[in-house]
Design a protein around this motif. Structure first.
Motif, PDB file in Angstrom:
ATOM      1  N   CYS A 120     -49.324 -15.321  48.906  1.00 46.89           N
ATOM      2  CA  CYS A 120     -48.314 -16.381  48.992  1.00 46.89           C
ATOM      3  C   CYS A 120     -48.992 -17.722  49.277  1.00 46.89           C
ATOM      4  CB  CYS A 120     -47.317 -16.077  50.110  1.00 46.89           C
ATOM      5  SG  CYS A 120     -46.461 -14.505  49.934  1.00 46.89           S
ATOM      6  N   ASP A 121     -48.402 -18.787  48.763  1.00 46.62           N
ATOM      7  CA  ASP A 121     -48.891 -20.127  49.066  1.00 46.62           C
ATOM      8  C   ASP A 121     -47.688 -21.058  49.246  1.00 46.62           C
ATOM      9  OD1 ASP A 121     -48.020 -20.864  46.432  1.00 46.62           O
ATOM     10  OD2 ASP A 121     -49.925 -20.187  45.620  1.00 46.62           O
ATOM     11  N   LYS A 122     -47.930 -22.339  49.450  1.00 46.58           N
ATOM     12  CA  LYS A 122     -46.844 -23.285  49.710  1.00 46.58           C
ATOM     13  C   LYS A 122     -45.889 -23.405  48.520  1.00 46.58           C
ATOM     14  CE  LYS A 122     -49.142 -26.159  53.193  1.00 46.58           C
ATOM     15  NZ  LYS A 122     -49.595 -27.531  53.551  1.00 46.58           N
ATOM     16  N   GLU A 123     -46.423 -23.317  47.318  1.00 52.79           N
ATOM     17  CA  GLU A 123     -45.587 -23.444  46.129  1.00 52.79           C
ATOM     18  C   GLU A 123     -44.897 -22.137  45.763  1.00 52.79           C
ATOM     19  OE1 GLU A 123     -47.923 -24.998  42.961  1.00 52.79           O
ATOM     20  OE2 GLU A 123     -47.970 -27.040  43.794  1.00 52.79           O
ATOM     21  N   HIS A 124     -45.454 -21.020  46.240  1.00 55.92           N
ATOM     22  CA  HIS A 124     -44.876 -19.694  45.959  1.00 55.92           C
ATOM     23  C   HIS A 124     -44.775 -18.910  47.262  1.00 55.92           C
ATOM     24  CE1 HIS A 124     -46.925 -21.028  42.246  1.00 55.92           C
ATOM     25  NE2 HIS A 124     -45.861 -20.525  41.638  1.00 55.92           N
ATOM     26  N   PRO A 125     -43.830 -19.309  48.146  1.00 51.08           N
ATOM     27  CA  PRO A 125     -43.721 -18.636  49.457  1.00 51.08           C
ATOM     28  C   PRO A 125     -43.318 -17.173  49.365  1.00 51.08           C
ATOM     29  CG  PRO A 125     -41.857 -20.104  49.084  1.00 51.08           C
ATOM     30  CD  PRO A 125     -42.836 -20.377  47.985  1.00 51.08           C
ATOM     31  N   TYR A 126     -42.716 -16.758  48.234  1.00 47.46           N
ATOM     32  CA  TYR A 126     -42.343 -15.352  48.048  1.00 47.46           C
ATOM     33  C   TYR A 126     -43.408 -14.579  47.268  1.00 47.46           C
ATOM     34  CZ  TYR A 126     -37.642 -16.526  49.666  1.00 47.46           C
ATOM     35  OH  TYR A 126     -36.569 -16.938  50.414  1.00 47.46           O
ATOM     36  N   GLY A 127     -44.551 -15.207  47.042  1.00 45.12           N
ATOM     37  CA  GLY A 127     -45.620 -14.544  46.307  1.00 45.12           C
ATOM     38  C   GLY A 127     -45.526 -14.776  44.807  1.00 45.12           C
ATOM     39  N   HIS A 128     -46.339 -14.049  44.046  1.00 43.81           N
ATOM     40  CA  HIS A 128     -46.436 -14.239  42.595  1.00 43.81           C
ATOM     41  C   HIS A 128     -45.989 -13.004  41.809  1.00 43.81           C
ATOM     42  CE1 HIS A 128     -49.194 -17.149  44.416  1.00 43.81           C
ATOM     43  NE2 HIS A 128     -49.079 -17.873  43.326  1.00 43.81           N
ATOM     44  N   LYS A 129     -45.231 -12.116  42.449  1.00 46.91           N
ATOM     45  CA  LYS A 129     -44.916 -10.831  41.824  1.00 46.91           C
ATOM     46  C   LYS A 129     -44.028 -10.942  40.585  1.00 46.91           C
ATOM     47  CE  LYS A 129     -45.650  -7.915  45.866  1.00 46.91           C
ATOM     48  NZ  LYS A 129     -45.104  -6.852  46.741  1.00 46.91           N
ATOM     49  N   LYS A 130     -43.267 -12.033  40.470  1.00 49.48           N
ATOM     50  CA  LYS A 130     -42.392 -12.165  39.302  1.00 49.48           C
ATOM     51  C   LYS A 130     -43.174 -12.429  38.014  1.00 49.48           C
ATOM     52  CE  LYS A 130     -37.764 -13.073  40.971  1.00 49.48           C
ATOM     53  NZ  LYS A 130     -36.583 -13.962  40.966  1.00 49.48           N
ATOM     54  N   PHE A 131     -44.455 -12.756  38.134  1.00 49.85           N
ATOM     55  CA  PHE A 131     -45.283 -12.885  36.934  1.00 49.85           C
ATOM     56  C   PHE A 131     -45.382 -11.532  36.231  1.00 49.85           C
ATOM     57  CE2 PHE A 131     -46.644 -16.801  38.988  1.00 49.85           C
ATOM     58  CZ  PHE A 131     -46.734 -17.672  37.902  1.00 49.85           C
ATOM     59  N   GLU A 132     -45.317 -10.458  37.019  1.00 52.22           N
ATOM     60  CA  GLU A 132     -45.323  -9.108  36.462  1.00 52.22           C
ATOM     61  C   GLU A 132     -44.061  -8.882  35.626  1.00 52.22           C
ATOM     62  OE1 GLU A 132     -46.185  -4.610  38.197  1.00 52.22           O
ATOM     63  OE2 GLU A 132     -46.286  -6.335  39.540  1.00 52.22           O
ATOM     64  N   VAL A 133     -42.937  -9.396  36.130  1.00 54.31           N
ATOM     65  CA  VAL A 133     -41.667  -9.275  35.422  1.00 54.31           C
ATOM     66  C   VAL A 133     -41.685 -10.120  34.140  1.00 54.31           C
ATOM     67  CG1 VAL A 133     -39.169  -9.588  35.598  1.00 54.31           C
ATOM     68  CG2 VAL A 133     -40.480  -8.897  37.611  1.00 54.31           C
ATOM     69  N   LEU A 134     -42.219 -11.330  34.243  1.00 55.89           N
ATOM     70  CA  LEU A 134     -42.295 -12.210  33.070  1.00 55.89           C
ATOM     71  C   LEU A 134     -43.153 -11.593  31.972  1.00 55.89           C
ATOM     72  CD1 LEU A 134     -42.671 -15.731  34.751  1.00 55.89           C
ATOM     73  CD2 LEU A 134     -40.725 -14.893  33.434  1.00 55.89           C
ATOM     74  N   SER A 135     -44.210 -10.894  32.363  1.00 52.91           N
ATOM     75  CA  SER A 135     -45.066 -10.248  31.360  1.00 52.91           C
ATOM     76  C   SER A 135     -44.298  -9.168  30.616  1.00 52.91           C
ATOM     77  CB  SER A 135     -46.316  -9.661  32.022  1.00 52.91           C
ATOM     78  OG  SER A 135     -45.983  -8.540  32.817  1.00 52.91           O
ATOM     79  N   SER A 136     -43.430  -8.447  31.311  1.00 54.72           N
ATOM     80  CA  SER A 136     -42.614  -7.421  30.664  1.00 54.72           C
ATOM     81  C   SER A 136     -41.623  -8.052  29.695  1.00 54.72           C
ATOM     82  CB  SER A 136     -41.855  -6.613  31.721  1.00 54.72           C
ATOM     83  OG  SER A 136     -42.748  -5.901  32.530  1.00 54.72           O
TER      84      SER A 136
END
Length: 288
Positions: A65-81
């Motif tokens: 997680c970072d300041k721009e993505h406080p919930y993490g980056h896990k939705k990139f996995e969803v976008l790839s699908s």
């Protein structure tokens, strides 16, 4: 982070297997003059593209997680699908168009025992890969592995249909059956795309991930709870967020309420999913 590394290694291994299957099918399809086998090979080739996309997505999703993505980056996995689903639509459209153009052709098939054996081997590889990927996805709570296994699973049914068609043609059935089966291949690809779209869109639009009554049953087991409402959930199997309002006695201390919140979250994780994060809003309960 270690789990992301495991997912990435699994995708790399499956990428190699899918490349082998795809090239074998395309080579055999061209050799025996079967468009349905070639179409099946193109579908298998799309599996390799989805593996590459999955590997990239897993690398990005593993970032903290970072300041721009406080919930993490896990939705990139969803976008790839979602991208995989779009790619499947394009491949299905290409197969349908080329099948129509091939309807008036009448080339004979050159099916040999060797080519038939190789096709059976590719089918067995697909079965092993799909099952292994699905089980690994469940074990590691990886959405991309489960989604990709559904993509690979469609190959199994398509390959069975193609093999049966080739046998029928060898036994004397009209050659046009080969062209018709290519349409069936496209339908299976469209169905795989639909299933991927259904799951990914549900996550992106924050579809409820946990049954409200299931959460109520767990929370109401705590005698301190006098009421519960405004239950919401969202996310994916590997990253679920739940928030709710609960009512407790007005004189409950901050320390006691804090302990209760943690106990509720731990109970929900144990009974539903370890990847659930719970946010609770406390309200005072007044008897009428």
């Amino acid at each position: 982070m270690n789990e992301y590394k495991k997912v990435k290694n699994i995708l790399i291994a499956i990428l190699i297997a899918n490349l082998l299957v795809a090239f074998l099918k395309i080579i055999i399809g061209n050799y025996i003059g079967s468009y349905s086998v070639s179409a099946d090979g193109l579908h298998s080739l799309s599996d390799t593209a989805s593996n590459v996309i999955g590997i990239i997505a897993v690398v990005i999703s593993s970032k903290p997680c970072d300041k721009e993505h406080p919930y993490g980056h896990k939705k990139f996995e969803v976008l790839s699908s979602l991208f995989i689903g779009i790619m499947l639509l394009f491949i299905a459209g290409k197969i349908i168009v080329e099948s129509i153009l091939q309807l008036n052709t009448s080339e004979s098939l050159n099916l040999t025992m060797e080519s038939f054996i190789v096709l059976v081997i590719t089918l067995v590889i697909n079965v092993i890969v799909s099952r292994y990927e699905y089980n690994a996805g469940k074990k590691l709570n990886s959405y991309i592995l489960i989604s990709d296994s559904l993509h690979t699973k469609s190959d199994i049914f398509i390959s069975i249909g193609v093999l049966v068609t080739l046998i029928l043609i060898k036994l004397g059935a009209p050659i046009i059956i080969d062209k018709i089966v290519s349409f069936v291949v496209a339908v299976f690809i469209l169905y795989a795309a639909f299933k991927i779209f259904k799951f990914t869109v549900g996550i992106l639009v924050d579809r409820a991930m946990v049954e409200e009554n299931e959460l109520k049953e767990i929370v109401c087991d705590f005698e301190e709870i006098k009421g519960i409402h405004n239950i919401r959930s969202r996310g994916s199997e590997s990253d679920i967020y739940v928030d709710m309002h609960i009512m407790v006695e007005p004189n409950m201390t901050v320390e006691a309420s804090h302990k209760l919140e943690h106990n509720i979250e731990r109970q929900i994780q144990e009974k539903i999913n370890q990847n659930i994060q719970v946010i609770i809003h406390m309200e005072p309960y007044y008897r009428l």
